[in-house]
Design a protein around this motif. Structure first.
Motif, short mmCIF file in Angstrom:
data_model
loop_
_atom_site.label_atom_id
_atom_site.label_comp_id
_atom_site.label_asym_id
_atom_site.label_seq_id
_atom_site.Cartn_x
_atom_site.Cartn_y
_atom_site.Cartn_z
N GLY A 56 -37.47 -13.05 -16.11
CA GLY A 56 -36.49 -12.70 -15.08
C GLY A 56 -35.05 -12.79 -15.55
N VAL A 57 -34.86 -13.02 -16.84
CA VAL A 57 -33.50 -13.25 -17.36
C VAL A 57 -32.80 -11.91 -17.60
CG1 VAL A 57 -32.19 -14.30 -19.26
CG2 VAL A 57 -34.25 -15.42 -18.39
N ALA A 58 -31.52 -11.83 -17.23
CA ALA A 58 -30.74 -10.59 -17.41
C ALA A 58 -30.53 -10.32 -18.90
CB ALA A 58 -29.40 -10.73 -16.71
N PRO A 59 -30.37 -9.04 -19.28
CA PRO A 59 -30.20 -8.71 -20.71
C PRO A 59 -29.08 -9.50 -21.38
CG PRO A 59 -30.42 -6.70 -19.42
CD PRO A 59 -30.39 -7.84 -18.45
N LYS A 60 -27.98 -9.69 -20.64
CA LYS A 60 -26.82 -10.34 -21.26
C LYS A 60 -27.08 -11.81 -21.56
CE LYS A 60 -24.51 -10.93 -16.78
NZ LYS A 60 -24.16 -12.31 -16.57
N ASP A 61 -28.07 -12.38 -20.88
CA ASP A 61 -28.35 -13.80 -21.09
C ASP A 61 -29.51 -14.05 -22.04
OD1 ASP A 61 -26.32 -14.44 -19.29
OD2 ASP A 61 -27.67 -14.14 -17.58
N ARG A 62 -29.99 -13.00 -22.69
CA ARG A 62 -31.14 -13.16 -23.60
C ARG A 62 -30.72 -13.38 -25.04
NH1 ARG A 62 -36.27 -9.61 -21.46
NH2 ARG A 62 -35.91 -10.05 -19.26
N ASP A 63 -29.44 -13.26 -25.30
CA ASP A 63 -28.89 -13.38 -26.66
C ASP A 63 -29.57 -12.40 -27.62
OD1 ASP A 63 -27.30 -14.14 -28.69
OD2 ASP A 63 -28.05 -16.20 -28.86
N ILE A 64 -29.58 -11.16 -27.19
CA ILE A 64 -30.14 -10.10 -28.01
C ILE A 64 -29.08 -9.02 -28.20
CG2 ILE A 64 -32.60 -10.33 -27.38
CD1 ILE A 64 -31.39 -7.81 -25.40
N ALA A 65 -29.27 -8.20 -29.21
CA ALA A 65 -28.39 -7.04 -29.39
C ALA A 65 -29.30 -5.84 -29.61
CB ALA A 65 -27.48 -7.24 -30.57
N MET A 66 -28.84 -4.69 -29.16
CA MET A 66 -29.71 -3.52 -29.25
C MET A 66 -28.95 -2.32 -29.80
SD MET A 66 -32.32 -2.24 -26.37
CE MET A 66 -33.25 -0.74 -26.46
N VAL A 67 -29.62 -1.59 -30.66
CA VAL A 67 -29.06 -0.34 -31.18
C VAL A 67 -29.89 0.80 -30.60
CG1 VAL A 67 -28.56 1.02 -33.25
CG2 VAL A 67 -28.31 -1.47 -33.30
N PHE A 68 -29.20 1.76 -29.98
CA PHE A 68 -29.91 2.84 -29.30
C PHE A 68 -30.03 4.08 -30.20
CE2 PHE A 68 -28.28 0.13 -26.04
CZ PHE A 68 -29.23 0.15 -25.04
N GLN A 69 -31.00 4.91 -29.85
CA GLN A 69 -31.26 6.12 -30.63
C GLN A 69 -30.04 7.04 -30.67
OE1 GLN A 69 -34.59 8.32 -29.13
NE2 GLN A 69 -34.31 10.00 -30.56
N ASN A 70 -29.38 7.22 -29.52
CA ASN A 70 -28.25 8.14 -29.50
C ASN A 70 -26.91 7.40 -29.50
OD1 ASN A 70 -28.35 7.23 -26.96
ND2 ASN A 70 -28.70 9.19 -25.98
N TYR A 71 -26.88 6.29 -30.21
CA TYR A 71 -25.68 5.47 -30.48
C TYR A 71 -25.16 4.72 -29.26
CZ TYR A 71 -25.78 9.50 -33.68
OH TYR A 71 -26.18 10.53 -34.49
N ALA A 72 -25.01 5.43 -28.11
CA ALA A 72 -24.49 4.81 -26.88
C ALA A 72 -23.17 4.08 -27.11
CB ALA A 72 -25.54 3.85 -26.29
N LEU A 73 -22.26 4.73 -27.82
CA LEU A 73 -20.93 4.14 -28.01
C LEU A 73 -20.07 4.48 -26.79
CD1 LEU A 73 -20.33 5.15 -31.72
CD2 LEU A 73 -21.11 2.96 -30.86
#
Lengths: 289, 392
Positions: free
Chosen positions: B96-113
């Protein structure tokens, strides 16, 4: 001369004819659009007597005189009227655009029960004529003593289904959900994401809607004439109507045209300021095209 | 740096309005449409997903489109809800933890800059949100830019960068955060072949430099083989096999894995598993191959009986012989150092043979008949019904 050369010459001739027709149509449309503005400028240079004399395309010499007459008319206060109109139009435009974008973002970016219903319900409001909705609204304002209050002219603009629809369509075209997700992973909360990431990406659409809603509110005569009774609160369209309905001894068409000319200046300025953002495609390069 | 555990993870997308209407009309809903199972609850995108990812491990989820690999990654990121099962990052339940609180980083296929921000601001965005000191942000951003070779582009907007540079920025945006887990969703699939190879090597170097847990999604088996410590091969929402690149290549669990891993893909032939003098052998038209001791032992341990099977042999393991399994040459592709010969076998099935000896290259013209055999230790035997590797 072989057949190929003949065919290509024929094709070039056809293309030229089509182009000429297209340019003629475009020229006619441009003239039609600009003619009323030209006539407004010409008429603002003519005296009331000259205007009674009929139609002409040649400017006259009463421009300054008309300006002085309009400015000094005791029944209206042009600077005050323009400030009133600007306040209402600017705030209405900002509120309508921001909140419509926020609503559209909610429908675009989130999945929730009743999402489709909410979308179609908002669109259904578009088919209700504003006059129908206004009759009830005006009654409420009178019952609760909310007349002569600018908020009553600004706040209803927040619920603007046309702006909502435009923003929703624009988001579908240019706003990939990955950007929202990237912001979520980066630690941004939903409201911050909307204000700092999404809104800047919507600049061209926001600019277009700001102009449209500003102009619509600036030109709005219907509701202000029903809700604003105090002379110091009156807006430009009410004042123009007031000038037009002046009795025969005071009636001056030159003054009316001059006021209309002055009244469209803020709209032109707002357009010139926002025009740059419409052309600028800020979203290019964000995702793989 | 973190250990990630996925326990009985299941993802069900609720049924759409149309599907519900069909159900109300009494139509059967428990069936398979396309790849995925549809139950009363909805479309099952991922099921029975169990995986224990060690600290600093590089895991690659690989499979065809719609197999559930990206959904799994998004569940780890917190971008999708987990319908059933538990996700632990460093022994903490993350469901149930929000993405920002998971201490993860993600790189997307279409960059998402973020298009309106400069490269610097894109990379600094997450650090600013953490209210980090400006000087510290500057150090981190410049350090990451140095690693990725994008220092000179820090003032540019994303639209002024090439695809490869944009993807570097996206990676840079992730590494400045020094996350516990690094998630990558097909980060190279938008790049051209040359740039993809180059970036693949860069990711390997990056991994050595930042030394954290990586979970990488791709549909490209070459990327999976070259990058992963372990590969998770998925199909129709199920894990098909988990293993090191060498394990999945040498010992595919089933016909799907055998076909998916390796390029060109494994040749599949109809044959029969027999016992000859007490030893397992595969019988094919024109040749009989007695299997290696290692394979004998595995088949014996599973008490496999004589049966009709599918025999799998990789193109690089096919040997030319004077008399054996016969094929007719359809076309030959000269790859420079090798030649790929496309054949039709006696059953009319397509086969590919890779020849490395340049002396053989001229022999294989269209229509030529060639005889093949296979070395005993590289022949795979699959059950015709279950499609499972009989050695498993």
């Amino acid at each position: 001369m072989n057949t190929n050369t003949v065919n290509s010459k024929k094709a070039i001739a056809q293309l030229t004819i089509v182009r000429i027709i297209v340019y003629i149509i475009l020229a006619i449309l441009t003239i039609l659009c600009l003619f009323s503005f030209y006539m407004l400028i010409i008429n603002s240079t003519r005296s009331n007597g000259e205007l009674q004399g009929g139609f002409t395309l040649i400017p006259s010499t009463h421009f300054i005189q008309n300006l002085v007459n309009a400015w000094n008319d005791s029944s209206i206060n042009i600077p005050r009227g323009m400030l009133n109109s600007f306040l209402i139009a600017a705030l209405s435009a900002i509120c309508a655009t921001y909140f419509s974008a926020l609503t559209a973002y909610g429908i675009h970016a989130y999945n929730f029960r009743g999402k489709k219903f909410a979308y179609w319900f908002i669109l259904a409001i578009m088919v209700i004529p504003s006059q129908v909705a206004a009759s009830g609204f005006v009654q409420i304002c009178y019952k609760f003593g909310l007349t002569n209050n600018y908020l009553m002219l600004i706040l209803p603009g927040i619920a603007s289904p046309v702006v909502f629809f435009y923003m929703k369509q624009y988001m579908e075209a240019v706003l990939p959900m990955e950007i929202v997700e990237a912001a979520r992973v980066d630690g941004s909360n939903e409201f911050f994401t909307f204000n700092r990431v999404i809104l800047p990406m919507l600049k061209p659409a926001l600019a277009v809607q700001l102009i449209f809603t500003f102009v619509a509110s600036w030109n709005n005569y219907f509701l202000p004439s029903l809700l604003l009774t105090k002379s110091e609160l009156k807006t430009v369209p009410i004042m123009i109507a007031q000038l037009r309905s002046a009795d025969y001894s005071k009636f001056d068409m030159g003054k009316v045209y001059m006021f209309i000319l002055l009244a469209i200046l803020p709209v032109v300025i707002v357009y010139l300021i926002l025009n740059r953002n419409i052309i600028k495609g800020v979203t290019s390069g964000s995702v793989k095209g | 740096m973190a250990r990630v555990i996925l326990k009985d993870i299941k993802k069900i997308y609720p049924m759409s309005g149309d599907q519900k209407k069909k159900k109300a009309k009494g139509k059967k809903t428990e069936h398979k449409t396309g790849n995925l199972q549809i139950t009363d609850k909805g479309v099952v995108a991922v099921q029975a997903f169990n995986l224990d990812i060690a600290d600093k491990e590089f895991i690659v989820l690989v499979g065809p489109s719609g197999c559930g690999k990206s959904t799994t990654l998004r569940m780890i990121a917190g971008l999708e809800d987990i319908s059933e099962g538990d996700l632990y990052i460093d022994d903490e339940l993350m469901n149930g933890v929000a993405p920002k609180d998971r201490d993860i980083a993600m790189v997307f296929q279409n960059y998402a800059l973020y298009p309106h921000m400069s490269v610097y601001d894109n990379m600094a965005f997450s650090l600013k949100l953490k209210h980090m000191d400006k000087k510290e942000i500057d150090v981190k951003v410049r350090e990451a830019a140095e690693i990725l070779g994008i220092t000179e582009y820090l003032d540019r907007k994303p639209k002024a960068l090439s695809g490869g540079q944009r993807q570097r920025v996206a990676i840079g945006r992730a590494i400045v955060r020094n996350p516990k887990v690094f998630l990558m969703d097909e980060p190279l699939s938008n790049l051209d072949a040359k740039l993809r190879n180059q970036m693949r090597a860069e990711i390997l170097k990056l991994r050595q430099k930042i030394n954290t847990t990586f979970i990488y999604v791709t549909h490209d088996q070459t990327e999976a083989m070259t990058l992963g410590d372990r590969i998770v091969i998925m199909k129709d929402g199920y894990i098909q096999q988990i293993g090191t690149p060498q394990q999945v290549f040498d010992h595919p669990a089933n016909l799907f894995v055998a076909g998916f891993i390796g390029s060109p893909q494994m040749n599949m032939m109809d044959g029969r598993l027999i016992k000859k003098d007490g030893k397992y052998a595969v019988e094919l038209p024109g040749t009989t191959v007695v299997l290696s001791e290692e394979k004998q032992a595995r088949l014996a341990a599973n008490d496999v009986a004589e049966q009709e099977v599918i025999v799998g042999v990789r193109p690089e393991h096919v040997i030319l012989t004077d008399s054996g399994y016969r094929g007719t040459v359809e076309v030959s592709e000269l790859m420079g150092s090798s030649m790929h010969v496309h054949l039709t076998d006696v059953h009319g099935k397509d086969m590919v043979v890779i020849l490395n000896d340049k002396k053989d290259f001229d022999k294989f013209t269209t229509g030529a008949q060639i005889d093949l055999t296979f070395t005993p230790d590289v022949v795979h035997v699959f059950d015709r019904t279950t499609q499972k590797n009989l050695e498993w």
